[in-house]
Design a protein around this motif. Structure first.
Motif, PDB file in Angstrom:
ATOM      1  N   GLU A  33      66.185  71.924  98.090  1.00  0.00           N
ATOM      2  CA  GLU A  33      64.894  71.810  98.778  1.00  0.00           C
ATOM      3  C   GLU A  33      65.085  71.322 100.211  1.00  0.00           C
ATOM      4  O   GLU A  33      64.445  71.823 101.147  1.00  0.00           O
ATOM      5  CB  GLU A  33      63.976  70.853  98.018  1.00  0.00           C
ATOM      6  CG  GLU A  33      63.353  71.426  96.771  1.00  0.00           C
ATOM      7  CD  GLU A  33      62.305  72.475  97.078  1.00  0.00           C
ATOM      8  OE1 GLU A  33      61.539  72.294  98.045  1.00  0.00           O
ATOM      9  OE2 GLU A  33      62.260  73.478  96.354  1.00  0.00           O
ATOM     10  N   ALA A  34      65.943  70.333 100.382  1.00  0.00           N
ATOM     11  CA  ALA A  34      66.185  69.794 101.729  1.00  0.00           C
ATOM     12  C   ALA A  34      66.786  70.856 102.638  1.00  0.00           C
ATOM     13  O   ALA A  34      66.427  70.955 103.822  1.00  0.00           O
ATOM     14  CB  ALA A  34      67.107  68.579 101.648  1.00  0.00           C
ATOM     15  N   ARG A  90      67.602  77.254 104.838  1.00  0.00           N
ATOM     16  CA  ARG A  90      68.843  77.665 104.193  1.00  0.00           C
ATOM     17  C   ARG A  90      68.822  77.382 102.683  1.00  0.00           C
ATOM     18  O   ARG A  90      69.846  77.028 102.096  1.00  0.00           O
ATOM     19  CB  ARG A  90      70.029  76.938 104.843  1.00  0.00           C
ATOM     20  CG  ARG A  90      70.149  77.128 106.349  1.00  0.00           C
ATOM     21  CD  ARG A  90      70.485  78.576 106.718  1.00  0.00           C
ATOM     22  NE  ARG A  90      71.797  78.958 106.260  1.00  0.00           N
ATOM     23  CZ  ARG A  90      72.941  78.695 106.941  1.00  0.00           C
ATOM     24  NH1 ARG A  90      72.898  78.012 108.075  1.00  0.00           N
ATOM     25  NH2 ARG A  90      74.089  79.112 106.468  1.00  0.00           N
ATOM     26  N   PHE A  91      67.679  77.568 102.057  1.00  0.00           N
ATOM     27  CA  PHE A  91      67.591  77.279 100.619  1.00  0.00           C
ATOM     28  C   PHE A  91      68.587  78.094  99.823  1.00  0.00           C
ATOM     29  O   PHE A  91      69.352  77.553  99.005  1.00  0.00           O
ATOM     30  CB  PHE A  91      66.176  77.549 100.082  1.00  0.00           C
ATOM     31  CG  PHE A  91      66.091  77.455  98.580  1.00  0.00           C
ATOM     32  CD1 PHE A  91      65.911  76.226  97.963  1.00  0.00           C
ATOM     33  CD2 PHE A  91      66.216  78.590  97.766  1.00  0.00           C
ATOM     34  CE1 PHE A  91      65.855  76.123  96.584  1.00  0.00           C
ATOM     35  CE2 PHE A  91      66.164  78.498  96.387  1.00  0.00           C
ATOM     36  CZ  PHE A  91      65.977  77.262  95.793  1.00  0.00           C
ATOM     37  N   ALA A 105      75.826  70.516 103.362  1.00  0.00           N
ATOM     38  CA  ALA A 105      74.875  70.727 104.457  1.00  0.00           C
ATOM     39  C   ALA A 105      75.611  70.838 105.790  1.00  0.00           C
ATOM     40  O   ALA A 105      75.276  71.686 106.633  1.00  0.00           O
ATOM     41  CB  ALA A 105      73.862  69.582 104.494  1.00  0.00           C
ATOM     42  N   LYS A 106      76.608  70.004 105.982  1.00  0.00           N
ATOM     43  CA  LYS A 106      77.400  70.071 107.216  1.00  0.00           C
ATOM     44  C   LYS A 106      78.141  71.391 107.303  1.00  0.00           C
ATOM     45  O   LYS A 106      78.219  72.011 108.373  1.00  0.00           O
ATOM     46  CB  LYS A 106      78.382  68.898 107.267  1.00  0.00           C
ATOM     47  CG  LYS A 106      77.719  67.530 107.403  1.00  0.00           C
ATOM     48  CD  LYS A 106      78.752  66.416 107.363  1.00  0.00           C
ATOM     49  CE  LYS A 106      78.103  65.043 107.465  1.00  0.00           C
ATOM     50  NZ  LYS A 106      79.099  63.943 107.355  1.00  0.00           N
ATOM     51  N   GLN A 107      78.696  71.843 106.167  1.00  0.00           N
ATOM     52  CA  GLN A 107      79.419  73.115 106.148  1.00  0.00           C
ATOM     53  C   GLN A 107      78.506  74.297 106.465  1.00  0.00           C
ATOM     54  O   GLN A 107      78.950  75.292 107.051  1.00  0.00           O
ATOM     55  CB  GLN A 107      80.075  73.321 104.783  1.00  0.00           C
ATOM     56  CG  GLN A 107      81.176  72.329 104.453  1.00  0.00           C
ATOM     57  CD  GLN A 107      81.636  72.410 103.007  1.00  0.00           C
ATOM     58  OE1 GLN A 107      81.273  73.344 102.285  1.00  0.00           O
ATOM     59  NE2 GLN A 107      82.426  71.439 102.572  1.00  0.00           N
ATOM     60  N   LEU A 108      77.236  74.179 106.088  1.00  0.00           N
ATOM     61  CA  LEU A 108      76.269  75.241 106.367  1.00  0.00           C
ATOM     62  C   LEU A 108      75.683  75.146 107.772  1.00  0.00           C
ATOM     63  O   LEU A 108      74.860  75.973 108.162  1.00  0.00           O
ATOM     64  CB  LEU A 108      75.129  75.194 105.340  1.00  0.00           C
ATOM     65  CG  LEU A 108      75.509  75.556 103.893  1.00  0.00           C
ATOM     66  CD1 LEU A 108      74.325  75.306 102.960  1.00  0.00           C
ATOM     67  CD2 LEU A 108      75.966  77.011 103.813  1.00  0.00           C
ATOM     68  N   GLY A 109      76.104  74.141 108.531  1.00  0.00           N
ATOM     69  CA  GLY A 109      75.617  73.991 109.890  1.00  0.00           C
ATOM     70  C   GLY A 109      74.252  73.356 109.997  1.00  0.00           C
ATOM     71  O   GLY A 109      73.567  73.513 111.023  1.00  0.00           O
ATOM     72  N   LEU A 110      73.823  72.626 108.961  1.00  0.00           N
ATOM     73  CA  LEU A 110      72.520  71.968 109.003  1.00  0.00           C
ATOM     74  C   LEU A 110      72.616  70.639 109.743  1.00  0.00           C
ATOM     75  O   LEU A 110      73.693  70.061 109.881  1.00  0.00           O
ATOM     76  CB  LEU A 110      72.012  71.721 107.578  1.00  0.00           C
ATOM     77  CG  LEU A 110      71.918  72.945 106.659  1.00  0.00           C
ATOM     78  CD1 LEU A 110      71.359  72.546 105.300  1.00  0.00           C
ATOM     79  CD2 LEU A 110      71.077  74.046 107.279  1.00  0.00           C
ATOM     80  N   ASP A 111      71.478  70.165 110.190  1.00  0.00           N
ATOM     81  CA  ASP A 111      71.411  68.845 110.822  1.00  0.00           C
ATOM     82  C   ASP A 111      71.601  67.807 109.718  1.00  0.00           C
ATOM     83  O   ASP A 111      70.714  67.632 108.872  1.00  0.00           O
ATOM     84  CB  ASP A 111      70.044  68.685 111.496  1.00  0.00           C
ATOM     85  CG  ASP A 111      69.884  67.338 112.184  1.00  0.00           C
ATOM     86  OD1 ASP A 111      70.591  66.379 111.804  1.00  0.00           O
ATOM     87  OD2 ASP A 111      69.023  67.239 113.070  1.00  0.00           O
ATOM     88  N   PRO A 112      72.736  67.110 109.687  1.00  0.00           N
ATOM     89  CA  PRO A 112      73.008  66.197 108.567  1.00  0.00           C
ATOM     90  C   PRO A 112      72.037  65.029 108.473  1.00  0.00           C
ATOM     91  O   PRO A 112      71.688  64.605 107.365  1.00  0.00           O
ATOM     92  CB  PRO A 112      74.438  65.717 108.842  1.00  0.00           C
ATOM     93  CG  PRO A 112      74.663  65.959 110.289  1.00  0.00           C
ATOM     94  CD  PRO A 112      73.846  67.157 110.648  1.00  0.00           C
TER      95      PRO A 112
END
Length: 238
Positions: free
Chosen positions: A133-134, A140-141, A169-176
């Motif tokens: 969800e996050a 990027r669900f 999340a970091k690997q997917l390039g999301l804002d950690p």
């Protein structure tokens, strides 16, 4: 008169009637109670047969997709497949590659939707649902969905899986920082709980559970069986 005299003599010789001993009286009382108990059971059984209890059968619940669902595929099609799933569930992990393959074949003709139904016996299922969800809050669900299922054997054995999800999340390039905040936010927790509640209202007992065009179906055994179900749905769609 002689006969009456003889009778009195016999009665006198016989003496007064003997009283039963304590043990004999207990035996008689026990027998009487057993007979009484059996009589009550027979009466209750006959009464039950005359007036059987009616157990209402619950009709299969139809589940409508909503704007809040995570959906991929063709949104314009009339054919939909909704899955209630638990990221830590071994059976869900078994169906994951099957569904991924089905999406590759039917993605242009079927819309696939996912809802969370974390089971209580899976300690990391609810945090995993919150992680997906996050990630969805950053668009990027489905990427997180796949990453969690791909690595299920690893994080499901860890003590603190949340840190692993933050690593994904970091690997997917999301804002950690944003991901971490959303992971533990009331809004994300509520989204997971609303999915679970809708599943409970639909009568779901386990995972995965699938709804084809809103109606529950028996879980097809393997890719070929599932493909046949979707193929028939597509061919019969208006």
């Amino acid at each position: 008169m002689k006969e009456a005299h003889k009778l009195k003599k016999r009665e006198k010789a016989a003496g007064p009637p003997k009283r039963l001993g304590f043990a004999q009286r207990m035996v008689l009382w026990s027998a009487a109670l057993i007979i009484l108990g059996l009589t009550v059971l027979v009466i209750a059984e006959l009464a039950g047969r005359r007036a059987p209890k009616e157990i209402p059968e619950r009709a299969p619940a139809r589940v409508e997709m909503s704007a809040a669902d995570w959906v991929k595929g063709n949104n314009e099609t009339k054919v939909s497949l909704l899955e209630y799933s638990d990221f830590e569930c071994p059976s869900c992990g078994h169906y994951y590659p099957v569904l991924k393959r089905l999406f590759g074949e039917f993605g242009d003709r079927v819309k696939f939707a996912y809802r969370h139904f974390p089971l209580d016996q899976h300690a990391h299922a609810e945090p995993a649902a919150r992680a997906a969800e996050a990630a969805g809050r950053q668009g990027r669900f489905w990427d997180m969905h796949d990453r969690i299922f791909d690595d299920r054997e690893t994080w499901s054995k860890q003590t603190n899986a949340e840190e692993t999800f933050i690593g994904y999340a970091k690997q997917l390039g999301l804002d950690p920082a944003r991901f971490r905040a959303d992971l533990n936010s009331a809004e994300v927790r509520m989204s997971v709980e609303e999915d679970r509640r809708s599943g409970q209202q639909a009568g779901i007992q386990g995972t995965p559970t699938f709804f084809l065009n809103g109606w529950p179906i028996e879980n097809p055994q393997g890719y070929d069986a599932f493909r046949k179900v979707l193929q028939q749905a597509v061919q019969s769609a208006p």
